[in-house]
Design a protein around this motif. Structure first.
Motif, PDB file in Angstrom:
ATOM      1  N   LYS A  30      -3.716  -3.099   3.730  1.00  0.00           N
ATOM      2  CA  LYS A  30      -3.376  -2.696   5.087  1.00  0.00           C
ATOM      3  C   LYS A  30      -3.477  -1.173   5.084  1.00  0.00           C
ATOM      4  N   VAL A  31      -4.443  -0.641   5.820  1.00  0.00           N
ATOM      5  CA  VAL A  31      -4.661   0.798   5.813  1.00  0.00           C
ATOM      6  C   VAL A  31      -3.481   1.484   6.496  1.00  0.00           C
ATOM      7  N   GLU A  32      -3.000   2.549   5.873  1.00  0.00           N
ATOM      8  CA  GLU A  32      -1.889   3.310   6.449  1.00  0.00           C
ATOM      9  C   GLU A  32      -2.405   4.565   7.168  1.00  0.00           C
ATOM     10  N   SER A  73      -5.228   5.833   2.390  1.00  0.00           N
ATOM     11  CA  SER A  73      -4.199   5.182   1.589  1.00  0.00           C
ATOM     12  C   SER A  73      -3.832   3.862   2.257  1.00  0.00           C
ATOM     13  N   GLY A  74      -3.193   2.999   1.512  1.00  0.00           N
ATOM     14  CA  GLY A  74      -2.797   1.723   2.093  1.00  0.00           C
ATOM     15  C   GLY A  74      -1.856   0.949   1.195  1.00  0.00           C
ATOM     16  N   GLN A  75      -1.408  -0.169   1.722  1.00  0.00           N
ATOM     17  CA  GLN A  75      -0.518  -1.056   0.972  1.00  0.00           C
ATOM     18  C   GLN A  75      -1.265  -2.338   0.614  1.00  0.00           C
ATOM     19  N   VAL A  76      -1.105  -2.774  -0.620  1.00  0.00           N
ATOM     20  CA  VAL A  76      -1.750  -4.015  -1.071  1.00  0.00           C
ATOM     21  C   VAL A  76      -1.104  -5.207  -0.377  1.00  0.00           C
ATOM     22  N   VAL A  77      -1.922  -6.019   0.307  1.00  0.00           N
ATOM     23  CA  VAL A  77      -1.400  -7.211   0.981  1.00  0.00           C
ATOM     24  C   VAL A  77      -1.955  -8.504   0.387  1.00  0.00           C
ATOM     25  N   GLU A  81      -9.159 -12.841  -7.126  1.00  0.00           N
ATOM     26  CA  GLU A  81      -9.216 -13.441  -8.454  1.00  0.00           C
ATOM     27  C   GLU A  81      -9.564 -12.388  -9.504  1.00  0.00           C
ATOM     28  N   GLY A  82      -8.814 -12.390 -10.603  1.00  0.00           N
ATOM     29  CA  GLY A  82      -9.096 -11.496 -11.716  1.00  0.00           C
ATOM     30  C   GLY A  82      -8.446 -10.132 -11.631  1.00  0.00           C
ATOM     31  N   VAL A  83      -7.795  -9.817 -10.532  1.00  0.00           N
ATOM     32  CA  VAL A  83      -7.158  -8.505 -10.375  1.00  0.00           C
ATOM     33  C   VAL A  83      -5.860  -8.462 -11.173  1.00  0.00           C
ATOM     34  N   THR A  84      -5.702  -7.429 -11.996  1.00  0.00           N
ATOM     35  CA  THR A  84      -4.531  -7.353 -12.878  1.00  0.00           C
ATOM     36  C   THR A  84      -3.752  -6.043 -12.756  1.00  0.00           C
ATOM     37  N   THR A  85      -4.345  -5.011 -12.169  1.00  0.00           N
ATOM     38  CA  THR A  85      -3.719  -3.685 -12.228  1.00  0.00           C
ATOM     39  C   THR A  85      -2.808  -3.371 -11.053  1.00  0.00           C
ATOM     40  N   VAL A  86      -2.921  -4.131  -9.970  1.00  0.00           N
ATOM     41  CA  VAL A  86      -2.042  -3.926  -8.814  1.00  0.00           C
ATOM     42  C   VAL A  86      -1.533  -5.269  -8.325  1.00  0.00           C
ATOM     43  N   GLN A  87      -0.475  -5.222  -7.535  1.00  0.00           N
ATOM     44  CA  GLN A  87       0.081  -6.439  -6.973  1.00  0.00           C
ATOM     45  C   GLN A  87       0.488  -6.191  -5.527  1.00  0.00           C
ATOM     46  N   VAL A  88       0.752  -7.285  -4.807  1.00  0.00           N
ATOM     47  CA  VAL A  88       1.134  -7.182  -3.400  1.00  0.00           C
ATOM     48  C   VAL A  88       2.353  -6.268  -3.259  1.00  0.00           C
ATOM     49  N   GLY A  89       2.269  -5.354  -2.311  1.00  0.00           N
ATOM     50  CA  GLY A  89       3.351  -4.398  -2.074  1.00  0.00           C
ATOM     51  C   GLY A  89       3.107  -3.028  -2.662  1.00  0.00           C
ATOM     52  N   ASP A  90       2.157  -2.917  -3.598  1.00  0.00           N
ATOM     53  CA  ASP A  90       1.875  -1.607  -4.194  1.00  0.00           C
ATOM     54  C   ASP A  90       1.307  -0.648  -3.152  1.00  0.00           C
ATOM     55  N   ARG A  91       1.666   0.607  -3.295  1.00  0.00           N
ATOM     56  CA  ARG A  91       1.149   1.674  -2.445  1.00  0.00           C
ATOM     57  C   ARG A  91       0.038   2.377  -3.208  1.00  0.00           C
ATOM     58  N   VAL A  92      -1.129   2.564  -2.580  1.00  0.00           N
ATOM     59  CA  VAL A  92      -2.281   3.064  -3.329  1.00  0.00           C
ATOM     60  C   VAL A  92      -3.095   4.079  -2.526  1.00  0.00           C
ATOM     61  N   ALA A  93      -3.812   4.925  -3.269  1.00  0.00           N
ATOM     62  CA  ALA A  93      -4.878   5.769  -2.723  1.00  0.00           C
ATOM     63  C   ALA A  93      -6.193   5.218  -3.256  1.00  0.00           C
ATOM     64  N   VAL A  94      -7.263   5.485  -2.539  1.00  0.00           N
ATOM     65  CA  VAL A  94      -8.564   4.902  -2.877  1.00  0.00           C
ATOM     66  C   VAL A  94      -9.523   5.993  -3.342  1.00  0.00           C
TER      67      VAL A  94
END
Length: 349
Positions: A30-32, A73-77, A81-94
């Motif tokens: 979700k783009v912030e 920036s955005g929040q992971v929603v 498959e195969g993603v291991t480094t982030v999880q739902v709710g994480d705040r990230v820059a791209v």
């Protein structure tokens, strides 16, 4: 969902498009906040430059119309498959660089010099001027507590500045000049401070931007009131160690070169729309160096750490905050009409 798409020069459209799905190895955000970059403005006024208009981009397979926006920036929603480094709710820059991983620069770890390099939000795949977007996992960097989503949208342009300073010959205690104090120029001043520059001179026509440069700690010079090169040469007793060209205006490149001392360096940070003629003797007779950078590599974690220490602060850089519905008139057109703006951030909602 709403998204801003580039169709042609001076033809941006805020459209309703299908919300992206999350493919294997991708993360839905979700783009912030998303910043309007000088490169975006160049694409709007004179593109296509990086945007694949006639042929699909070799890494994304996309061509215009494409969703724009690469400073976001955005929040992971949702995670694919195969993603291991982030999880739902994480705040990230791209970190929005596409690279092939197979060419010689990529093999050497110089992924920003990839022969097929493209930018997410310019080469396709999605973009930050949208409500949601799906991003390859390797592009994501977590934001720590204390680094806001607004700061997260400034990581990408700050990375350009930090990479420029890191790639230059600048050493602790050296003197530097920055020609052009728009968003990237101001961020270069911040990066120079972090790198230990002893004196920083900022050459800028805009009074508001000169004031900002002074606020950031630079010695501001108005080129309309006298020869900026002569002033710098006099104030530094022979010239700066490194000059950074951050305007993209052809005559300024020559000025930047002339502001450096013997064996000095000029670092070209801008994207130029036109050729910038220089005389080789300006380099040869003083054994000066002329260098350029594109984008960044391996600096996002350092930028985020510096932000946590107070560098690259959003409250100093952001001069306007708008909604996605306003992005064309208040954003792109606003920047063309009011050149004194530093950074406009767009809220995706």
């Amino acid at each position: 969902m709403k998204a801003l798409r580039w169709h042609n020069a001076k033809d941006l459209r805020l459209e309703n498009i299908e919300e992206p799905s999350t493919k294997k190895g991708e993360v839905k955000l979700k783009v912030e906040w998303c910043g309007i970059c000088g490169s975006d403005l160049h694409e709007y006024t004179a593109g296509p430059i990086f945007i694949p208009a006639d042929q699909p981009h070799p890494l994304t397979g996309d061509k215009a119309p494409i969703v724009m926006g690469h400073e976001f920036s955005g929040q992971v929603v949702e995670v694919g498959e195969g993603v291991t480094t982030v999880q739902v709710g994480d705040r990230v820059a791209v970190e929005p660089i596409y690279n092939c991983g197979e060419c010689e620069p990529c093999k050497q770890g110089l992924y920003n010099l990839c022969e097929k390099m493209g930018f997410y939000g310019l080469a396709g795949g999605g973009g930050g001027f949208s409500e949601f977007t799906s991003v390859p996992e390797h592009m994501l960097h977590k934001l720590p507590e204390g680094v806001s989503y607004e700061q997260g949208a400034l990581v990408e342009p700050s990375a350009v500045a930090l990479h420029a300073v890191k790639q230059s010959k600048l050493k602790v205690g050296d003197k530097a000049a920055v020609f052009g104090t728009g968003p990237i120029g101001l961020l270069v001043i911040e990066a120079l401070k972090a790198a230990g520059a002893s004196e920083i001179y900022a050459v800028e026509l805009s009074e508001q931007r000169r004031e900002k440069a002074a606020e950031f700690g630079a010695i501001a010079i108005d080129p309309a009131t006298g020869d900026a090169v002569e002033q710098i040469q006099k104030l530094t007793n022979g010239g700066v160690d490194v000059a950074f060209e951050v305007t993209g205006v052809p005559p300024v490149l020559k000025q930047a070169i002339h502001s450096t001392k013997f064996n000095g360096e000029t670092m070209v940070v801008s994207i130029f729309e036109k050729e910038a003629p220089i005389h080789p003797q300006d380099l040869v007779l003083r054994e000066r160096n002329l260098t350029g950078i594109i984008g960044y590599r391996d600096v996002f974690p350092a930028v985020i750490n510096l932000m946590a220490q107070g560098y690259f602060a959003a409250d100093k850089l952001v001069t306007k905050r708008i909604k996605l519905d306003e992005v064309i008139e208040e954003g792109f057109e606003g920047l063309l009409k009011e050149r004194n703006h530093i950074k406009i951030l767009v809220k995706a909602e």
